[in-house]
Design a protein around this motif. Structure first.
Motif, PDB file in Angstrom:
ATOM      1  N   ILE A  65      18.200  31.173   8.281  1.00 42.43           N
ATOM      2  CA  ILE A  65      17.848  29.808   8.364  1.00 42.43           C
ATOM      3  C   ILE A  65      16.213  29.876   7.654  1.00 42.43           C
ATOM      4  O   ILE A  65      15.520  30.314   8.498  1.00 42.43           O
ATOM      5  CB  ILE A  65      17.811  29.107   9.570  1.00 42.43           C
ATOM      6  N   GLU A  66      16.114  29.361   6.507  1.00 44.83           N
ATOM      7  CA  GLU A  66      14.556  28.972   6.232  1.00 44.83           C
ATOM      8  C   GLU A  66      14.360  27.696   6.490  1.00 44.83           C
ATOM      9  O   GLU A  66      15.037  26.778   5.784  1.00 44.83           O
ATOM     10  CB  GLU A  66      14.786  29.666   4.671  1.00 44.83           C
ATOM     11  N   THR A  67      13.077  27.522   7.181  1.00 44.79           N
ATOM     12  CA  THR A  67      12.963  26.288   7.697  1.00 44.79           C
ATOM     13  C   THR A  67      11.998  25.369   6.817  1.00 44.79           C
ATOM     14  O   THR A  67      11.511  24.385   7.119  1.00 44.79           O
ATOM     15  CB  THR A  67      12.454  26.178   8.951  1.00 44.79           C
ATOM     16  N   HIS A  68      11.479  26.032   5.783  1.00 49.00           N
ATOM     17  CA  HIS A  68      10.393  25.300   5.073  1.00 49.00           C
ATOM     18  C   HIS A  68       9.988  25.952   3.603  1.00 49.00           C
ATOM     19  O   HIS A  68       9.420  27.168   3.394  1.00 49.00           O
ATOM     20  CB  HIS A  68       9.048  25.410   5.630  1.00 49.00           C
ATOM     21  N   ILE A  69      10.758  25.225   2.556  1.00 47.36           N
ATOM     22  CA  ILE A  69      10.558  25.737   1.273  1.00 47.36           C
ATOM     23  C   ILE A  69      10.151  24.512   0.498  1.00 47.36           C
ATOM     24  O   ILE A  69       9.992  23.499   0.834  1.00 47.36           O
ATOM     25  CB  ILE A  69      11.834  26.346   0.608  1.00 47.36           C
ATOM     26  N   HIS A  70       9.588  24.662  -0.673  1.00 47.06           N
ATOM     27  CA  HIS A  70       9.285  23.564  -1.564  1.00 47.06           C
ATOM     28  C   HIS A  70      10.015  24.014  -3.004  1.00 47.06           C
ATOM     29  O   HIS A  70       9.736  24.603  -3.813  1.00 47.06           O
ATOM     30  CB  HIS A  70       7.946  23.528  -2.099  1.00 47.06           C
ATOM     31  N   SER A  71      11.269  23.042  -3.068  1.00 50.14           N
ATOM     32  CA  SER A  71      12.052  23.455  -4.135  1.00 50.14           C
ATOM     33  C   SER A  71      11.245  22.661  -5.561  1.00 50.14           C
ATOM     34  O   SER A  71      11.963  23.043  -6.532  1.00 50.14           O
ATOM     35  CB  SER A  71      13.361  22.687  -3.949  1.00 50.14           C
ATOM     36  N   CYS A  72      10.244  21.972  -5.405  1.00 48.41           N
ATOM     37  CA  CYS A  72       9.577  21.490  -6.499  1.00 48.41           C
ATOM     38  C   CYS A  72       8.482  22.382  -7.132  1.00 48.41           C
ATOM     39  O   CYS A  72       7.927  22.194  -8.114  1.00 48.41           O
ATOM     40  CB  CYS A  72       9.028  19.988  -6.280  1.00 48.41           C
ATOM     41  N   MET A  73       8.438  23.780  -6.587  1.00 51.19           N
ATOM     42  CA  MET A  73       7.280  24.438  -6.921  1.00 51.19           C
ATOM     43  C   MET A  73       7.433  25.864  -7.427  1.00 51.19           C
ATOM     44  O   MET A  73       8.620  26.263  -6.676  1.00 51.19           O
ATOM     45  CB  MET A  73       6.042  24.567  -5.564  1.00 51.19           C
ATOM     46  N   VAL A  74       6.708  26.167  -8.240  1.00 49.73           N
ATOM     47  CA  VAL A  74       6.828  27.609  -8.457  1.00 49.73           C
ATOM     48  C   VAL A  74       5.556  28.216  -7.852  1.00 49.73           C
ATOM     49  O   VAL A  74       4.462  27.536  -7.742  1.00 49.73           O
ATOM     50  CB  VAL A  74       6.958  28.066  -9.977  1.00 49.73           C
ATOM     51  N   PRO A  75       5.701  29.625  -7.235  1.00 48.17           N
ATOM     52  CA  PRO A  75       4.562  30.062  -6.434  1.00 48.17           C
ATOM     53  C   PRO A  75       3.247  30.615  -7.096  1.00 48.17           C
ATOM     54  O   PRO A  75       2.814  31.704  -6.959  1.00 48.17           O
ATOM     55  CB  PRO A  75       5.248  31.363  -5.766  1.00 48.17           C
ATOM     56  N   CYS A  76       2.843  29.592  -7.722  1.00 45.38           N
ATOM     57  CA  CYS A  76       1.529  29.942  -8.849  1.00 45.38           C
ATOM     58  C   CYS A  76       0.329  28.713  -8.487  1.00 45.38           C
ATOM     59  O   CYS A  76       0.806  27.697  -8.885  1.00 45.38           O
ATOM     60  CB  CYS A  76       2.139  30.098 -10.127  1.00 45.38           C
ATOM     61  N   ALA A  77      -0.600  29.129  -7.919  1.00 47.90           N
ATOM     62  CA  ALA A  77      -1.561  28.084  -7.541  1.00 47.90           C
ATOM     63  C   ALA A  77      -2.659  27.875  -8.813  1.00 47.90           C
ATOM     64  O   ALA A  77      -2.962  29.010  -9.262  1.00 47.90           O
ATOM     65  CB  ALA A  77      -2.057  28.228  -6.225  1.00 47.90           C
ATOM     66  N   PRO A  78      -3.235  26.739  -8.944  1.00 49.92           N
ATOM     67  CA  PRO A  78      -3.061  25.617  -8.490  1.00 49.92           C
ATOM     68  C   PRO A  78      -2.035  24.871  -9.140  1.00 49.92           C
ATOM     69  O   PRO A  78      -1.502  23.512  -8.669  1.00 49.92           O
ATOM     70  CB  PRO A  78      -4.528  24.917  -8.327  1.00 49.92           C
ATOM     71  N   ASN A  79      -1.635  25.165 -10.408  1.00 50.50           N
ATOM     72  CA  ASN A  79      -0.584  24.380 -11.036  1.00 50.50           C
ATOM     73  C   ASN A  79       0.777  24.508 -10.634  1.00 50.50           C
ATOM     74  O   ASN A  79       1.741  24.530 -11.392  1.00 50.50           O
ATOM     75  CB  ASN A  79      -0.813  24.633 -12.540  1.00 50.50           C
ATOM     76  N   HIS A  80       1.080  24.606  -9.259  1.00 48.44           N
ATOM     77  CA  HIS A  80       2.288  25.034  -8.865  1.00 48.44           C
ATOM     78  C   HIS A  80       3.194  24.083  -8.753  1.00 48.44           C
ATOM     79  O   HIS A  80       4.324  24.305  -8.143  1.00 48.44           O
ATOM     80  CB  HIS A  80       1.731  25.761  -7.379  1.00 48.44           C
ATOM     81  N   PHE A  81       2.897  22.701  -9.073  1.00 48.13           N
ATOM     82  CA  PHE A  81       3.937  21.904  -8.672  1.00 48.13           C
ATOM     83  C   PHE A  81       4.876  21.610 -10.025  1.00 48.13           C
ATOM     84  O   PHE A  81       4.550  21.001 -11.139  1.00 48.13           O
ATOM     85  CB  PHE A  81       3.165  20.359  -8.560  1.00 48.13           C
ATOM     86  N   GLY A  82       5.923  22.592 -10.248  1.00 50.56           N
ATOM     87  CA  GLY A  82       6.618  22.757 -11.311  1.00 50.56           C
ATOM     88  C   GLY A  82       5.706  23.316 -12.505  1.00 50.56           C
ATOM     89  O   GLY A  82       4.959  24.236 -11.988  1.00 50.56           O
ATOM     90  N   THR A  83       5.817  22.551 -13.565  1.00 47.07           N
ATOM     91  CA  THR A  83       4.884  23.300 -14.736  1.00 47.07           C
ATOM     92  C   THR A  83       3.957  21.970 -14.751  1.00 47.07           C
ATOM     93  O   THR A  83       3.621  22.053 -16.062  1.00 47.07           O
ATOM     94  CB  THR A  83       5.774  23.823 -15.792  1.00 47.07           C
ATOM     95  N   GLY A  84       3.589  21.418 -13.869  1.00 41.80           N
ATOM     96  CA  GLY A  84       2.529  20.642 -13.975  1.00 41.80           C
ATOM     97  C   GLY A  84       3.092  19.203 -13.534  1.00 41.80           C
ATOM     98  O   GLY A  84       4.102  18.920 -14.052  1.00 41.80           O
ATOM     99  N   PRO A  85       2.463  18.542 -12.831  1.00 41.86           N
ATOM    100  CA  PRO A  85       2.827  17.260 -12.259  1.00 41.86           C
ATOM    101  C   PRO A  85       2.812  16.151 -13.512  1.00 41.86           C
ATOM    102  O   PRO A  85       2.256  16.451 -14.509  1.00 41.86           O
ATOM    103  CB  PRO A  85       2.133  16.694 -11.287  1.00 41.86           C
ATOM    104  N   VAL A  86       3.634  14.860 -13.318  1.00 29.43           N
ATOM    105  CA  VAL A  86       3.586  14.168 -14.251  1.00 29.43           C
ATOM    106  C   VAL A  86       4.435  14.461 -15.652  1.00 29.43           C
ATOM    107  O   VAL A  86       5.247  13.915 -16.343  1.00 29.43           O
ATOM    108  CB  VAL A  86       2.239  13.508 -14.641  1.00 29.43           C
ATOM    109  N   THR A  87       4.634  15.853 -16.088  1.00 23.89           N
ATOM    110  CA  THR A  87       5.224  16.251 -17.179  1.00 23.89           C
ATOM    111  C   THR A  87       6.673  16.494 -17.020  1.00 23.89           C
ATOM    112  O   THR A  87       7.305  16.264 -17.878  1.00 23.89           O
ATOM    113  CB  THR A  87       4.416  17.590 -17.805  1.00 23.89           C
ATOM    114  N   LEU A  88       7.001  16.438 -15.749  1.00 20.54           N
ATOM    115  CA  LEU A  88       8.368  16.810 -15.606  1.00 20.54           C
ATOM    116  C   LEU A  88       8.826  15.559 -14.750  1.00 20.54           C
ATOM    117  O   LEU A  88       8.346  15.101 -13.821  1.00 20.54           O
ATOM    118  CB  LEU A  88       8.743  17.782 -14.551  1.00 20.54           C
ATOM    119  N   ASN A  89       9.965  15.018 -15.144  1.00 22.71           N
ATOM    120  CA  ASN A  89      10.539  13.970 -14.430  1.00 22.71           C
ATOM    121  C   ASN A  89      11.633  14.365 -13.462  1.00 22.71           C
ATOM    122  O   ASN A  89      11.690  15.498 -13.227  1.00 22.71           O
ATOM    123  CB  ASN A  89      11.397  12.814 -15.290  1.00 22.71           C
TER     124      ASN A  89
END
Ligand SMILES: [Zn+2]
Length: 430
Positions: A65-89
């Protein structure tokens, strides 16, 4: 006649934290375990409907059991929210999240909890699609947006956009107890299984790590709503002030807890608040700040962490090295394997990196494994049916070529995870 599978000969780590059982027998009938124990002490069924699987030389474990992931993120900081917030719906985010859930499943994590991914509550749609069987994936628990104050951590968009909030981000901006209350209700109305709250900044958000952002009243207002709905609350807290506030507000899981001390952990243990220390994330930020990211990971993602994150990252990991295990040992706090996959170099599929980091900091593999078995099941509210190989529980089973008690990193090696079974159905074989 119901199909019966008998796994015999392997070393069983049953997930309860006890001694491993050599030469074990595990019997699966339909979707459940019906007999578990040492060979010779367990009745092995016979008949045309019985398939015997020889597990000699392998380790047999419950579905992890994995208790904490972020399915919205790729593991690359700081632009790690997908390939950039706002650009992905949210629809694009949802489709990108699918392989991020399947990756841990293929490595033996048959249950995965999201630590909060926002973006229009796509996690809920994903969870339900998996449940219906429309998409292949692990048992998935949805958390939704991070409730955070104006300027708080979790809002990775430009300030002009973040002022009022938009759907395409992970944070939900709330100020004042009424807004916190309303936002909590809104999460549950949209179908989330948990509530995520933020009381501190993070290694990867600028500002003082130790400052606590919302007031106790704001946090309490949201927690009260969650309790009324029978839901548990995650709290992202870094320094002691934030952690103490989270404890006082009665949250269920404290995430990170960078720089916490024994007093905090003892109170957490007393109140049965679980700790997700996200040690791999902390270590990997330290790698970034000290130019030590392993080559194989650099090939996957560039090291993009900003210079202002260096000092906190170095401080946090050095504190972990010095104090983590002492705090855990002396307080008795229950430590979860919530890897925060999607954060800096915590790679989806290599979720067990977190176990490796726990062990690196002093835990024994046996102690660390409780964080993705027994304790994880408790903290996900599913310990009556998952988290261990015990009679009556759902037959989620993993066969590993190697023994994680000898080498915890074996759980990061794809070719070593020989079989993954969910509720009696084999979903992966290698
Ligand atoms: Zn997280």
């Amino acid at each position: 006649m119901e199909k019966i599978k008998v796994f015999q000969g392997g070393t069983l780590i049953d997930g309860t934290g006890g001694d491993p059982i050599e030469d074990s027998v595990v019997v699966v009938e339909g979707s459940k375990f019906t007999a578990v124990g040492k060979k010779g002490e367990v009745n092995i069924p016979k008949g045309d409907n019985v398939e015997v699987v020889d597990t000699t030389g392998l380790t047999v474990m419950p579905g992890l059991i994995e208790t904490h992931i972020h399915s919205c993120m790729v593991p690359c900081a700081p632009n790690h929210f997908g390939t950039g917030p706002v650009t992905l719906n949210k629809l694009e985010m949802l489709t990108r999240a699918i392989p991020r859930l399947q990756a841990p499943m293929k490595m033996g994590f048959t249950t995965v909890r999201d630590g909060g991914s926002g973006w229009g509550w796509y996690e809920v749609a994903l969870r339900d699609a998996i449940k219906r069987g429309d998409i292949e994936g692990p048992r998935f628990q949805a958390t939704g947006y991070h409730l955070t104050v104006t300027g708080g951590h979790g809002v990775f968009v430009p300030y002009n956009v973040a002022r009022h909030g938009i759907e395409e981000m992970a944070g939900y901006i709330v100020d004042g107890p009424d807004e916190w209350r309303q936002a909590a209700r809104l999460q549950f109305w949209n179908g989330t299984d948990y509530l995520k709250t933020v009381v501190s900044r993070d290694l990867i958000s600028p500002g003082d790590l130790t400052i606590s952002s919302p007031t106790l009243e704001e946090l309490k207002a949201a927690v009260e709503v969650a309790k009324a709905y029978g839901k548990k609350v995650f709290c992202h807290a870094s320094g002691k002030e934030g952690v103490m506030k989270a404890i006082e507000a009665d949250v269920d899981i404290i995430v990170h807890g960078f720089l916490i001390d024994e007093e905090c952990a003892t109170l957490m243990a007393e109140k049965n608040i679980y700790w997700e220390p996200t040690n791999a994330y902390c270590r990997n930020m330290y790698w970034c700040a000290t130019d030590q990211v392993p080559e194989k990971f650099l090939k996957m993602y560039p090291n993009l962490i900003p210079e202002w994150a260096y000092e906190n990252s170095i401080k946090a990991w050095e504190d972990r090295v010095k104090n983590f295990y002492k705090i855990v040992k002396n307080s008795g706090v229950k430590v979860l394997m919530g890897s925060d996959a999607g954060c800096t170099y915590v790679i989806h599929g290599l979720n067990a990196m977190e176990l490796e980091a726990h062990v690196q900091l002093g835990m024994s593999p046996r102690e660390a494994l409780l964080g993705c078995t027994k304790y994880a099941a408790e903290s996900c509210g599913i310990d009556d049916k998952l988290g261990s190989v015990e009679v009556g529980k759902l037959a989620d089973l993993v066969l590993v070529d190697g023994n994680p008690l000898d080498d915890i990193t074996v759980l990061q090696e794809e070719d070593k995870i020989k079989m993954v079974m969910m509720e009696g159905e084999v979903i992966v074989t290698r």
